[in-house]
Design a protein around this motif. Structure first.
Motif, mmCIF file in Angstrom:
data_model
loop_
_atom_site.group_PDB
_atom_site.id
_atom_site.type_symbol
_atom_site.label_atom_id
_atom_site.label_comp_id
_atom_site.label_asym_id
_atom_site.label_seq_id
_atom_site.Cartn_x
_atom_site.Cartn_y
_atom_site.Cartn_z
ATOM 1 N N THR A 3 42.753 45.096 39.447
ATOM 2 C CA THR A 3 43.210 45.796 40.415
ATOM 3 C C THR A 3 44.700 45.893 40.749
ATOM 4 O OG1 THR A 3 41.116 45.909 41.757
ATOM 5 C CG2 THR A 3 43.221 46.759 42.899
ATOM 6 N N ARG B 160 42.187 54.266 40.192
ATOM 7 C CA ARG B 160 41.424 53.470 41.082
ATOM 8 C C ARG B 160 40.086 53.402 40.446
ATOM 9 N NH1 ARG B 160 44.381 56.610 44.505
ATOM 10 N NH2 ARG B 160 42.516 58.067 44.912
ATOM 11 N N SER C 132 39.967 50.705 37.644
ATOM 12 C CA SER C 132 40.228 49.386 38.246
ATOM 13 C C SER C 132 38.925 48.748 38.966
ATOM 14 C CB SER C 132 41.249 49.241 39.490
ATOM 15 O OG SER C 132 42.522 49.665 38.787
ATOM 16 N N THR C 133 38.324 49.783 39.592
ATOM 17 C CA THR C 133 36.848 49.252 39.874
ATOM 18 C C THR C 133 35.992 48.918 38.921
ATOM 19 O OG1 THR C 133 37.041 50.909 41.979
ATOM 20 C CG2 THR C 133 34.858 49.931 41.298
#
Length: 266
Positions: free
Chosen positions: A112, A103, A106-107
């Motif tokens: 994402t 996560r 992905s940020t």
């Protein structure tokens, strides 16, 4: 991080060895991603420490518009690579710690992908849900019953779908986990299938990694109803200076470290 009580090759109950991966990767996710993050890249796709990239190997074929499952995704580096190339990809891993890292990456990258916490031996997806499934060093080495993974993958693949997985080359189990010249002398039988096991100070299994011969891998895949179409043994990239546990350029130029199995569903 769990303190080490003992380490070695020995049989342990399957439930103890098979359940250790979740907590070990939770405890070591941050250290792993810090140590290997630059080599992996935030959205790179390598099949193993030798440096073989999917850009060059094309083992998954054309991924644009395909439904793809990553099993044992870790921080989902490969899934983000696929998403950038037009795949509809879902990344699964047993470890909440590794998915937390996914996560965060992905940020950072803006790429994402859906993340699902799941044991690879019990995938929470319908039959015939995916065109492709793969793992780069995920799941398969860390369970005593990898045949269950192959059966689950066969179930969720559509007819003609492809399953590609990389794992430690079985030959490496005969040699010590030493990337220097000292690691070039075999010290164990290739046919000794006892897992490598670490226990904590209380004697509980904290890490387990399982050895299968090349023949074992092929038999497990075929028994799941899949056809083996290729076995790939990547050569060490001469430009790669990365040392990764027992992998490194000294030994990598002489001995294989990774086995990639390519199979298709009926």
């Amino acid at each position: 991080m769990t303190s080490l009580g003992s380490a070695g090759y020995r049989d342990v109950p399957e439930h103890a060895g098979g359940s250790a991966a979740r907590s070990w990767w939770d405890d070591n996710a941050d250290e792993y991603l810090t140590e290997h993050g630059e080599f992996l890249g935030p959205d790179g796709f390598r099949w193993g420490p030798e440096g073989l990239r999917e850009d060059d190997a094309r083992l998954l074929g054309d991924v644009a518009g395909r439904d793809v499952l990553e099993v044992g995704a870790g921080a989902a580096h490969c899934s983000r690579w696929l998403a950038r190339r037009g795949a509809r990809v879902v990344a699964t891993d047993v470890s909440a710690g590794m998915l937390r890292g996914a996560r965060e990456l992905s940020t950072r990258t803006g790429a994402t992908v859906p993340l699902v916490q799941a044991d690879a031996r019990a995938l929470p997806f319908a039959d015939d849900a995916f065109d492709l499934a793969f793992t780069s060093f995920g799941a398969v080495p860390f369970v005593p019953d990898a045949a269950r993974i192959h059966r689950e993958v066969a179930r969720v693949l559509r007819p003609g779908g492809r399953w590609v997985f990389s794992t430690t080359h079985p030959l490496r189990w005969a040699f010590p986990d030493d990337p220097s010249e000292h690691g070039l002398t075999a010290q164990r039988s290739y046919f000794d299938r006892r897992p490598y096991v670490e226990t904590d100070a209380d004697g509980a299994v904290s890490y387990a990694e399982y050895h299968r011969t090349v023949g074992d891998h092929v038999r497990d895949v075929v028994a799941a109803g899949l056809d083996v179409v290729d076995l790939v043994e990547p050569e060490w990239d001469p430009a790669n200076t990365e040392v990764w546990g027992g992998w490194g350029p000294v030994r990598g130029r002489l001995l294989p470290g990774t086995l990639v199995v390519v199979a298709t569903a009926h």
